[in-house]
Design a protein around this motif. Sequence first.
Motif, PDB file in Angstrom:
ATOM      1  N   SER A  95     -10.074 -63.825 -33.172  1.00  0.00           N
ATOM      2  CA  SER A  95      -9.554 -62.771 -32.302  1.00  0.00           C
ATOM      3  C   SER A  95      -8.962 -61.614 -33.100  1.00  0.00           C
ATOM      4  O   SER A  95      -9.014 -60.451 -32.666  1.00  0.00           O
ATOM      5  N   PHE A  96      -8.380 -61.892 -34.285  1.00  0.00           N
ATOM      6  CA  PHE A  96      -7.800 -60.837 -35.118  1.00  0.00           C
ATOM      7  C   PHE A  96      -8.905 -59.873 -35.574  1.00  0.00           C
ATOM      8  O   PHE A  96      -8.760 -58.646 -35.471  1.00  0.00           O
ATOM      9  N   ILE A  97     -10.003 -60.429 -36.053  1.00  0.00           N
ATOM     10  CA  ILE A  97     -11.121 -59.598 -36.504  1.00  0.00           C
ATOM     11  C   ILE A  97     -11.764 -58.873 -35.329  1.00  0.00           C
ATOM     12  O   ILE A  97     -12.100 -57.677 -35.414  1.00  0.00           O
ATOM     13  N   ASP A  98     -11.914 -59.571 -34.212  1.00  0.00           N
ATOM     14  CA  ASP A  98     -12.515 -58.940 -33.029  1.00  0.00           C
ATOM     15  C   ASP A  98     -11.674 -57.759 -32.545  1.00  0.00           C
ATOM     16  O   ASP A  98     -12.212 -56.737 -32.109  1.00  0.00           O
ATOM     17  N   LYS A  99     -10.340 -57.888 -32.647  1.00  0.00           N
ATOM     18  CA  LYS A  99      -9.472 -56.785 -32.219  1.00  0.00           C
ATOM     19  C   LYS A  99      -9.611 -55.589 -33.159  1.00  0.00           C
ATOM     20  O   LYS A  99      -9.656 -54.434 -32.707  1.00  0.00           O
ATOM     21  N   LEU A 100      -9.705 -55.865 -34.462  1.00  0.00           N
ATOM     22  CA  LEU A 100      -9.909 -54.762 -35.406  1.00  0.00           C
ATOM     23  C   LEU A 100     -11.221 -54.036 -35.118  1.00  0.00           C
ATOM     24  O   LEU A 100     -11.293 -52.806 -35.189  1.00  0.00           O
ATOM     25  N   ALA A 101     -12.257 -54.805 -34.783  1.00  0.00           N
ATOM     26  CA  ALA A 101     -13.541 -54.188 -34.441  1.00  0.00           C
ATOM     27  C   ALA A 101     -13.423 -53.376 -33.157  1.00  0.00           C
ATOM     28  O   ALA A 101     -13.952 -52.259 -33.053  1.00  0.00           O
ATOM     29  N   GLY A 102     -12.715 -53.939 -32.172  1.00  0.00           N
ATOM     30  CA  GLY A 102     -12.542 -53.225 -30.907  1.00  0.00           C
ATOM     31  C   GLY A 102     -11.739 -51.956 -31.055  1.00  0.00           C
ATOM     32  O   GLY A 102     -11.959 -50.977 -30.324  1.00  0.00           O
ATOM     33  N   ASP A 103     -10.806 -51.928 -32.018  1.00  0.00           N
ATOM     34  CA  ASP A 103      -9.984 -50.745 -32.275  1.00  0.00           C
ATOM     35  C   ASP A 103     -10.631 -49.792 -33.286  1.00  0.00           C
ATOM     36  O   ASP A 103      -9.988 -48.826 -33.735  1.00  0.00           O
ATOM     37  N   ASN A 104     -11.875 -50.100 -33.677  1.00  0.00           N
ATOM     38  CA  ASN A 104     -12.630 -49.270 -34.630  1.00  0.00           C
ATOM     39  C   ASN A 104     -11.981 -49.195 -36.007  1.00  0.00           C
ATOM     40  O   ASN A 104     -12.188 -48.234 -36.759  1.00  0.00           O
ATOM     41  N   GLN A 105     -11.216 -50.234 -36.357  1.00  0.00           N
ATOM     42  CA  GLN A 105     -10.653 -50.291 -37.709  1.00  0.00           C
ATOM     43  C   GLN A 105     -11.649 -50.901 -38.700  1.00  0.00           C
ATOM     44  O   GLN A 105     -11.515 -50.698 -39.910  1.00  0.00           O
ATOM     45  N   ILE A 106     -12.567 -51.653 -38.175  1.00  0.00           N
ATOM     46  CA  ILE A 106     -13.709 -52.097 -38.984  1.00  0.00           C
ATOM     47  C   ILE A 106     -14.968 -51.846 -38.158  1.00  0.00           C
ATOM     48  O   ILE A 106     -14.952 -51.968 -36.934  1.00  0.00           O
ATOM     49  N   ASP A 107     -16.024 -51.473 -38.854  1.00  0.00           N
ATOM     50  CA  ASP A 107     -17.299 -51.192 -38.199  1.00  0.00           C
ATOM     51  C   ASP A 107     -18.216 -52.395 -38.404  1.00  0.00           C
ATOM     52  O   ASP A 107     -18.663 -52.665 -39.523  1.00  0.00           O
ATOM     53  N   VAL A 123      -8.374 -53.034 -45.183  1.00  0.00           N
ATOM     54  CA  VAL A 123      -7.851 -52.251 -44.060  1.00  0.00           C
ATOM     55  C   VAL A 123      -6.354 -52.021 -44.271  1.00  0.00           C
ATOM     56  O   VAL A 123      -5.596 -52.987 -44.454  1.00  0.00           O
ATOM     57  N   GLU A 124      -5.938 -50.755 -44.243  1.00  0.00           N
ATOM     58  CA  GLU A 124      -4.524 -50.411 -44.392  1.00  0.00           C
ATOM     59  C   GLU A 124      -3.836 -50.485 -43.023  1.00  0.00           C
ATOM     60  O   GLU A 124      -4.370 -49.982 -42.028  1.00  0.00           O
ATOM     61  N   ASN A 125      -2.667 -51.123 -42.986  1.00  0.00           N
ATOM     62  CA  ASN A 125      -1.849 -51.217 -41.777  1.00  0.00           C
ATOM     63  C   ASN A 125      -2.675 -51.632 -40.540  1.00  0.00           C
ATOM     64  O   ASN A 125      -2.716 -50.908 -39.531  1.00  0.00           O
ATOM     65  N   PRO A 126      -3.341 -52.781 -40.605  1.00  0.00           N
ATOM     66  CA  PRO A 126      -4.217 -53.177 -39.489  1.00  0.00           C
ATOM     67  C   PRO A 126      -3.454 -53.401 -38.197  1.00  0.00           C
ATOM     68  O   PRO A 126      -3.941 -53.039 -37.121  1.00  0.00           O
ATOM     69  N   VAL A 127      -2.270 -54.001 -38.303  1.00  0.00           N
ATOM     70  CA  VAL A 127      -1.401 -54.200 -37.137  1.00  0.00           C
ATOM     71  C   VAL A 127       0.042 -54.060 -37.610  1.00  0.00           C
ATOM     72  O   VAL A 127       0.328 -54.093 -38.800  1.00  0.00           O
ATOM     73  N   LYS A 128       0.904 -53.945 -36.679  1.00  0.00           N
ATOM     74  CA  LYS A 128       2.321 -53.810 -37.019  1.00  0.00           C
ATOM     75  C   LYS A 128       2.787 -55.044 -37.792  1.00  0.00           C
ATOM     76  O   LYS A 128       2.533 -56.179 -37.409  1.00  0.00           O
ATOM     77  N   GLY A 129       3.476 -54.806 -38.891  1.00  0.00           N
ATOM     78  CA  GLY A 129       4.024 -55.897 -39.689  1.00  0.00           C
ATOM     79  C   GLY A 129       3.144 -56.305 -40.856  1.00  0.00           C
ATOM     80  O   GLY A 129       3.563 -57.077 -41.712  1.00  0.00           O
ATOM     81  N   ILE A 130       1.924 -55.806 -40.904  1.00  0.00           N
ATOM     82  CA  ILE A 130       1.018 -56.152 -42.006  1.00  0.00           C
ATOM     83  C   ILE A 130       0.644 -54.864 -42.729  1.00  0.00           C
ATOM     84  O   ILE A 130       0.102 -53.926 -42.132  1.00  0.00           O
ATOM     85  N   LYS A 131       0.960 -54.825 -44.023  1.00  0.00           N
ATOM     86  CA  LYS A 131       0.710 -53.611 -44.796  1.00  0.00           C
ATOM     87  C   LYS A 131      -0.778 -53.420 -45.085  1.00  0.00           C
ATOM     88  O   LYS A 131      -1.321 -52.330 -44.952  1.00  0.00           O
ATOM     89  N   ARG A 132      -1.438 -54.497 -45.481  1.00  0.00           N
ATOM     90  CA  ARG A 132      -2.846 -54.371 -45.870  1.00  0.00           C
ATOM     91  C   ARG A 132      -3.536 -55.699 -45.631  1.00  0.00           C
ATOM     92  O   ARG A 132      -2.957 -56.770 -45.879  1.00  0.00           O
ATOM     93  N   ALA A 133      -4.776 -55.626 -45.158  1.00  0.00           N
ATOM     94  CA  ALA A 133      -5.556 -56.846 -44.925  1.00  0.00           C
ATOM     95  C   ALA A 133      -6.923 -56.713 -45.573  1.00  0.00           C
ATOM     96  O   ALA A 133      -7.567 -55.658 -45.475  1.00  0.00           O
ATOM     97  N   LEU A 134      -7.323 -57.780 -46.226  1.00  0.00           N
ATOM     98  CA  LEU A 134      -8.693 -57.879 -46.728  1.00  0.00           C
ATOM     99  C   LEU A 134      -9.476 -58.705 -45.714  1.00  0.00           C
ATOM    100  O   LEU A 134      -9.160 -59.867 -45.478  1.00  0.00           O
ATOM    101  N   ILE A 135     -10.481 -58.079 -45.121  1.00  0.00           N
ATOM    102  CA  ILE A 135     -11.258 -58.731 -44.066  1.00  0.00           C
ATOM    103  C   ILE A 135     -12.604 -59.194 -44.623  1.00  0.00           C
ATOM    104  O   ILE A 135     -13.353 -58.406 -45.211  1.00  0.00           O
ATOM    105  N   ILE A 136     -12.900 -60.471 -44.439  1.00  0.00           N
ATOM    106  CA  ILE A 136     -14.237 -61.014 -44.717  1.00  0.00           C
ATOM    107  C   ILE A 136     -14.762 -61.502 -43.381  1.00  0.00           C
ATOM    108  O   ILE A 136     -14.278 -62.496 -42.827  1.00  0.00           O
TER     109      ILE A 136
END
Length: 860
Positions: A95-107, A123-136
């Motif tokens: 769901s975390f990855i799906d939300k990033l895709a839905g918010d156009n933070q990852i294509d 991804v920089e600042n993907p959600v509140k409280g997280i500075k940076r995320a590496l998405i695989i």
Amino acid sequence: MKYLFVILFLFCGLSVFAQPKINDKPKSSVDFPLCAGGESCDIFVSPEDFEVVKKAASLFAEDIGRVTGTKGHVQVGNPGEGQNIVVIGTLNHNSFIDKLAGDNQIDVTGIQNGWEQYLIKTVENPVKGIKRALIIAGCDRRGTAYGTFALSEAIGVSPLYWWADVPVKKKNALYLQKTDYVSKAPSVKYRGFFINDEGWGITPWASKTFDKELGDIGPKTYAKVCELILRMKGNMLAPAMHPSSGSFNKYPENKLVADSFAIVMTSSHCEPLLFNNVTEWDEKTMGEWNYVTNKDGINKVLDKRISENAPYENFYTLAMRGIHDAGLVGVPKEREVSLIEEVLADQRNILSKYIPHPIDSIPQQFVPYKEVLDIYERGLKVPDDVTLVWVDDNYGYMKRLSNPQEQQRSGRAGVYYHTSYLGAPHDYLWVCTIPPVLIYEELKKAYDTGADRYWLLNVGDIKPAELAIKTFFDMAWDIDKYDIHSINEHQSAFMAKLFGEEYKPRFQRMLDEYYRLAWSRKPEFMGWEREWDEPEYTELASTDYSFQNYNDALRRLDDYQRLSDEALHLYHELPEASRPAFFELIGYQALASYQMNRKFLMAQLNRELLAEGKVEQANWAASQSQLAYDSIASLNHRYNTQLDGKWNYMMTLAPGWVAKYQHMPEVTYTKGKGEMPVDLSLRLEQDVLERCMLVDLTRYQVKSASGHTLRLVKGLGYDWNIIQLGEATEALADPTSPSAPQIEYALPQIDADSVTVHVYSLPVFPIYKGRGTRFGVSVDGHPVQVTNNIPKEYSKSWKDNVLQNGVKATFSFPIDPRRKSHTLTLSCGDPGVMIQRIIVDWGGLKETYVGPDIRLLKSK
């Protein structure tokens, strides 16, 4: 303005497809710290995701620990907050990855609805409280795993870290440069290997060393096998199936292990619907394995197998042969076609009964192997959605590929290819000597004719075929990454990545020599014996290498000794931690191949010297043969005992069926006489050829290409260069036509009124029925003479040809001795023919195994 747009587009494309890069220090403030300051990253996976994703994440965490000493932390659940986190997941299962895709933070459009694709993005600042995320993120469960292991390789953990004991270079920190990477779909959809003839390697190793509690190949072993396949970017396994090991389905946990690694299970050509009739069929309780008399009994066990295995991902073999690898039992020839069609229909009905998908969407294969190919060619109708899996002749040459009509089938095609074999005319179960260029050439023409659905490699015991496995899987993953020239450096580049770029030129020279020397005769074939039905070969005989002519045998010994010496030098130059891996990947093979050749050639020399009455020298040769025999035993012991015996029982000289290479050859040692060493240095006076000319294949001119690819290729042939007369998929040509694709060689003045031309080509098969292997030869413009070798499997000529990797065609031409120069022309007929040696003789050619070495010409 439009040019600026194009430039920006190209730069964007480069960033999207740039491979992940890892450094031990940050290059910029946005680099992602996988491990820094003694702390490794937190890795998150969703509880709703697949088991293989959780397994890959755990292995990746361990890989970070292997490099830095600090293991990553895997957490199952959605991330809450943190500075730098890694999220590994599959689309629609995280769901975390799906939300990033839905918010156009990852294509995710580049992988959505794909096959085994993945993206890696910071991804920089993907959600509140997280500075940076590496998405695989993967489009499916294997795509996610491949993305994860792509990072494992980037940080320095080889797919062979365990199977070949490749050391991991230690680093204090790991920083991933800012990444936005999207993978392509693999070239071949299903890619795997077949563990075969396992009774002399992996079975004794597993049962006595790795899994002593079980005493067999079981879940513990298959877990390591499946991890290797997945790290190699493969997705399929045909398990061991001989009586020496328990069948895969004997242990219910095996299929659970395979599924946990997302490995697709398949079976060999003679195992219908995943059923191993070698060990699972009990004639006492099940009746005869005969579809004519016991159809219901056979289908009953197949029905049960599918009812148990249908919940898992499988690629099903549709088949009916005899027990093990035998032909059909009790079926008149005129009934074979209709019976196999009945078998296919019945087995598809069983699949439909238990798998809730349309039958044409269920992966199925039909393998026209041995006598089954003849049945297919007689008009067998295979359902269009079933994949036709074409087979090589067991010695590396594809026997048949899809014709233009078959290329239109929805089920496409595949290949089953050998790097190990048990059978006539001779086994080769010991070391792997199939050169990368041959693998590429044969599989590329298969791919170009539709074989992009299923690739299966017969790897024997896996070890020591690791380099061939790597080449095979890399090609299957991205065949467009290589061509017939670059593939020859694939293995040296891989080894340089493991051991140091400074060694690459030496690795290349060593691999070239290892494969070249085995090309004319594999180490296993040096006894010159053949299978049981050829009486003239039943006893160990002298080789056809000559000690008298052209330094033939002496050069072979000298070349092998140089290869062996270089292997020893490299072994000792490498850091101690790297030596076991080097020894396993190529060192053992180089050292042992020299000793195997020395063993047989010295035994031959013993017999020849004895016949000349040189008893003391014959005694020395006998001692040398015995020393070589003992050296092989010592090398096997070293292989099995290094690393505290990790691979104990893996390395042995498999006796097979049609092999005596493991024995000490017969020698005569005359007691009471001393030993006198023989001078084995090359005889320079024989380097001057009289009335015999070797054509230097590299000194050619294209006379007419006519739209065909005429080229020199390094990495095949007796002299390690071949001339390829067109690619196999190109159009037919008339070799007798003046407009035929032609190449030309200049010949000097010849003091004779006629010449005999001996042309050695590779023993390739016609690409499909209706094509041949025609090429033409002409001297000085005389009418073109055409040859056309159509191999007939198991004929004496085919046996001779595959054992020496060559077909000799002989032509005679009149010439004018008054001419100061002459020309020799090769004409293309059926594209794909490969010429490896040309000898022009006008009366002085001496007998050797496959003709004089090109170095004689260059030293003249």
